[in-house]
Motif scaffolding. Structure first.
Motif, short mmCIF file in Angstrom:
data_model
loop_
_atom_site.label_atom_id
_atom_site.label_comp_id
_atom_site.label_asym_id
_atom_site.label_seq_id
_atom_site.Cartn_x
_atom_site.Cartn_y
_atom_site.Cartn_z
N ILE A 55 -30.37 -39.74 -8.55
CA ILE A 55 -29.74 -39.76 -9.92
C ILE A 55 -30.59 -40.69 -10.96
N ALA A 56 -30.68 -40.11 -12.18
CA ALA A 56 -31.47 -40.95 -13.44
C ALA A 56 -30.81 -41.95 -14.03
N HIS A 57 -31.18 -43.11 -14.45
CA HIS A 57 -30.54 -44.01 -15.30
C HIS A 57 -31.55 -44.08 -16.43
N TRP A 58 -30.85 -44.50 -17.43
CA TRP A 58 -31.75 -44.74 -18.88
C TRP A 58 -31.34 -46.33 -19.10
N HIS A 59 -32.56 -46.91 -18.49
CA HIS A 59 -32.41 -48.40 -18.53
C HIS A 59 -32.64 -49.03 -19.94
N GLY A 60 -31.63 -49.55 -20.47
CA GLY A 60 -31.92 -50.11 -21.97
C GLY A 60 -30.78 -49.66 -22.75
N LEU A 61 -30.50 -48.23 -22.35
CA LEU A 61 -29.82 -47.49 -23.38
C LEU A 61 -27.95 -47.95 -23.13
N HIS A 62 -27.45 -47.72 -24.28
CA HIS A 62 -25.94 -48.02 -23.87
C HIS A 62 -25.38 -46.59 -24.19
N VAL A 63 -24.90 -46.36 -22.97
CA VAL A 63 -24.19 -45.13 -23.11
C VAL A 63 -22.94 -44.93 -22.16
N PRO A 64 -22.25 -44.03 -22.24
CA PRO A 64 -21.04 -43.90 -21.35
C PRO A 64 -21.09 -43.77 -19.92
N GLN A 65 -20.26 -44.42 -19.04
CA GLN A 65 -20.45 -44.51 -17.63
C GLN A 65 -20.97 -43.28 -16.95
N LYS A 66 -20.22 -42.06 -17.55
CA LYS A 66 -20.78 -40.75 -16.72
C LYS A 66 -22.36 -40.66 -16.93
N SER A 67 -22.59 -41.20 -18.22
CA SER A 67 -24.15 -40.80 -18.45
C SER A 67 -25.07 -41.94 -18.10
N ASP A 68 -24.72 -42.75 -17.37
CA ASP A 68 -25.49 -44.05 -17.13
C ASP A 68 -26.31 -43.90 -15.86
N GLY A 69 -26.11 -42.83 -14.83
CA GLY A 69 -26.68 -42.68 -13.80
C GLY A 69 -26.15 -43.70 -12.44
N HIS A 70 -24.95 -43.99 -12.69
CA HIS A 70 -24.33 -44.76 -11.46
C HIS A 70 -24.67 -43.91 -10.16
N PRO A 71 -24.90 -44.70 -9.18
CA PRO A 71 -25.29 -43.97 -7.85
C PRO A 71 -24.34 -43.41 -7.40
N MET A 72 -22.95 -43.44 -7.76
CA MET A 72 -21.80 -42.56 -7.14
C MET A 72 -22.15 -41.08 -7.70
N HIS B 276 -34.60 -55.73 -3.61
CA HIS B 276 -33.29 -56.60 -3.50
C HIS B 276 -32.32 -55.78 -3.65
N GLU B 277 -32.31 -54.81 -5.03
CA GLU B 277 -31.22 -53.88 -5.34
C GLU B 277 -30.77 -52.98 -4.32
N ASP B 278 -31.86 -52.50 -3.63
CA ASP B 278 -31.39 -51.52 -2.22
C ASP B 278 -30.80 -52.36 -1.20
N MET B 279 -31.01 -53.67 -1.27
CA MET B 279 -30.60 -54.47 -0.19
C MET B 279 -29.34 -54.70 -0.57
N HIS C 260 -31.89 -44.08 -9.87
CA HIS C 260 -30.97 -45.15 -9.52
C HIS C 260 -30.07 -44.90 -8.19
N THR C 261 -30.82 -43.99 -7.21
CA THR C 261 -29.84 -43.62 -6.06
C THR C 261 -29.97 -44.85 -5.18
N HIS C 262 -28.61 -45.25 -4.67
CA HIS C 262 -28.26 -46.39 -4.09
C HIS C 262 -29.02 -46.47 -2.51
N GLY C 263 -29.84 -47.33 -2.11
CA GLY C 263 -30.55 -47.56 -1.16
C GLY C 263 -31.93 -46.77 -1.26
N MET C 264 -32.06 -46.16 -2.22
CA MET C 264 -33.44 -45.21 -2.15
C MET C 264 -34.15 -45.34 -3.70
N THR C 265 -33.56 -46.40 -4.30
CA THR C 265 -34.21 -46.64 -5.70
C THR C 265 -35.56 -47.09 -5.43
N ALA C 266 -35.93 -47.93 -4.66
CA ALA C 266 -37.01 -48.76 -4.42
C ALA C 266 -38.08 -47.63 -4.33
N THR C 267 -37.95 -46.55 -3.15
CA THR C 267 -38.59 -45.67 -2.78
C THR C 267 -38.96 -44.64 -3.55
#
Ligand code: C2O
Ligand code: CU
Ligand code: CU
Length: 529
Positions: free
Chosen positions: A118-135, A517-520, A162-169
């Motif tokens: 899933i992709a996240h737009w870091h710095g942009l102010h957007v609705p939850q559904k468009s924020d790339g939450h890992p869910m 750290h985020e993935d941990m 912004h894939t949880h547990g896989m963001t770093a890789t």
């Protein structure tokens, strides 16, 4: 005290084909391969429509030898101004999105990877559904539709997995790209544009003998975060640039997994900053050096006007101390190769080259640095909810990194993580004494703390807990009066910020932008509502 708010498990969502919304959040619809998750809404009239596809490919990163297998975002403009997308030539980085304030943007994200993403737009102010939450991570063959209006002011943001547990890789393997936002106030400044508005996306990587990406050199790197032995700028190992004798706007992004830079010109020329994270500064700021942690951006004004043809300026990393855990001193540096030592044997505190700029062409005119940039209203702490200070306590323990003693959980929000919509909140970011678990205290280290949603302001940075040597080595490197979404918190520092939580209800993440750290699990979320 803690409350279950939402059965938002991805597996649950996929099996049920419907997201249950305990808090009245928008439902997402899903299914098997080739299905659309979160489909296009008819009432949203997009000005810009981008198709973004994540896929594995081979790219020439190193100057010699075979190509490197990477994960890359490919962009296709379906609608909107034709210069909306710009692909850095030959780079694994995704195309730069050039957005304009007020535009309505639809991004259709296709996952062609053999893993969820899933992709996240870091710095942009957007609705939850468009924020790339890992869910919302989607599987191979699925697509996810994002829709948002560009509410941001002019500034530099970026997008990444912004894939949880896989963001770093996933980020390490290439899934990142720049976003610029422009607005009217900015355009009146006449800042350098076109080829003179230049990204400088800094990452560190390690390569095998066959030019393939190598990740993590052992256990201690999981704790410190990945540190590579080669600097890559804009997706290339060749970090020499040809410039003209005039002023440039550099959009510097630290897209490294965990490396913190102390940037300076080699000849002692001061750095001139005109922006921090997703916003321009009220006026230019001159500093001998500047700190840049993962997730942070800096806009620099760099003037080559007085430089002779053939002359070179080099942007370097300078040594600094205090960022690494004391028990790991001398273990996790990883820049050893550059200094001709065995890899992984040197600390962070070293000097190395980041990029070189050689003046190749004489040009006669150049824009002048404006005295004033943009209007920025400073918020006092009075503006915030008077009855609370939201804590963000940072701690490390054996193989874990936490916020307020807790790890990330997709479906949980604590009481203090509930924030009323359209409020301003004061937050305090600090190192929790003693860390957590055995030896936790010795693992105390620097953390770049990022909050999704709107840009915040830093009210104070208390450095009284820092060691004298650490303080001396970084004290001039922070610009704390600009717009921020990521702030570096060194050991011994305590930072107070004020942040608006406006416009959108829902779950918004906050986390350490050291991606390991985020993935941990060094990530939590606010529920705004
Ligand atoms: Cu740049 Cu939540 O991330
Ligand atoms: Cu973000
Ligand atoms: Cu961290």
């Amino acid at each position: 005290m803690n409350q279950k708010i939402n059965p938002f498990r991805r597996r649950f969502v996929l099996q049920a084909g419907l997201g249950i919304t305990a808090l009245g959040l928008p439902a997402i619809v899903s299914g098997r391969n080739n299905t659309v998750i979160n489909s296009v809404s008819n009432h949203f009239k997009a000005d810009v429509e981008i198709e973004l596809t994540a896929t594995a490919t081979d790219v020439q990163i190193l100057t010699q030898g075979p190509k490197t297998r990477v994960l890359k975002y490919f962009g296709k403009l379906l609608k909107g101004p034709e210069n909306t997308l710009y692909q850095l030539p030959g780079s694994y980085l995704g195309p730069t999105f050039r957005l304009i304030q007020g535009q309505k943007v639809r991004i259709i994200f296709n996952n062609h990877l053999r893993q969820p993403s899933i992709a996240h737009w870091h710095g942009l102010h957007v609705p939850q559904k468009s924020d790339g939450h890992p869910m919302y991570a989607i599987e191979n063959g699925q697509r996810y539709v994002y829709e948002f209006e560009v509410l941001n002011r002019a500034g530099t943001s970026f997008y990444h997995s912004h894939t949880h547990g896989m963001t770093a890789t996933q980020v390490y393997q290439g899934l990142a790209g720049l976003i610029t936002v422009s607005d009217e106030e900015e355009s009146e400044l006449g800042l350098p544009d076109g080829e003179f508005d230049m990204p400088l996306i800094i990452q560190d990587k390690s390569f095998t003998y066959s030019n393939q990406l190598r990740y993590l050199h052992g256990r201690h790197q999981r704790m410190t975060g990945f540190l590579g032995d080669k600097i890559i700028v804009n997706g290339k190992a060749d970090t020499r640039f040809k410039v003209k004798s005039r002023a440039y706007r550099f959009r510097v992004l630290n897209a490294s997994n965990s490396r913190i830079y102390k940037l300076a010109w080699d000849d002692g020329t001061p750095l001139i900053a005109i922006g921090t994270d997703a916003g321009l500064l009220p006026k230019p700021v001159t500093r001998p050096y500047l700190m840049l942690a993962p997730g942070e951006r800096l806009e620099l004004w760099v003037d080559f006007s007085d430089r002779a043809i053939g002359s070179t300026m080099t942007l370097r990393n300078l040594p600094f101390s205090g960022a690494m855990p004391s028990m790991m001193h001398g273990m996790g540096g990883g820049m050893g190769m550059m200094r001709g030592h065995r890899q992984g044997m040197s600390g962070l505190s070293e000097s190395f080259e980041i990029a070189q700029f050689t003046v190749k062409h004489k040009v006669s005119d150049s824009p002048r640095l404006p005295d004033k940039l943009v209007t920025m209203q400073r918020w006092s702490s009075q503006k915030a909810d008077p009855n609370r200070v939201i804590p963000i306590g940072l701690s490390m323990g054996p193989m874990s990194a936490r916020l307020n003693g807790m790890s990330f959980s997709m479906n949980r929000v604590m009481d203090y993580e509930k924030v009323p919509l359209n409020s301003y909140q004061k937050l305090k970011i600090f190192h929790q004494r003693g860390g957590h678990g055995r030896m936790g205290m010795l693992m105390n280290m620097a953390h770049p703390i990022h909050l999704h949603g709107q840009q915040y302001q830093i009210l104070s940075r208390d450095t009284s807990g820092m060691s004298q040597s650490a303080y001396e080595s970084v004290k001039d490197g922070f610009i704390d009066h600009g717009w921020k979404d990521t702030v570096l918190v060194m050991p011994g520092q305590e930072i107070e910020i004020i942040k608006p939580f406006q416009d959108y209800q829902g779950l918004f993440l906050y986390h350490c932008h050291n991606l390991e750290h985020e993935d941990m699990g060094m990530m939590r979320q606010f529920y705004v509502g």
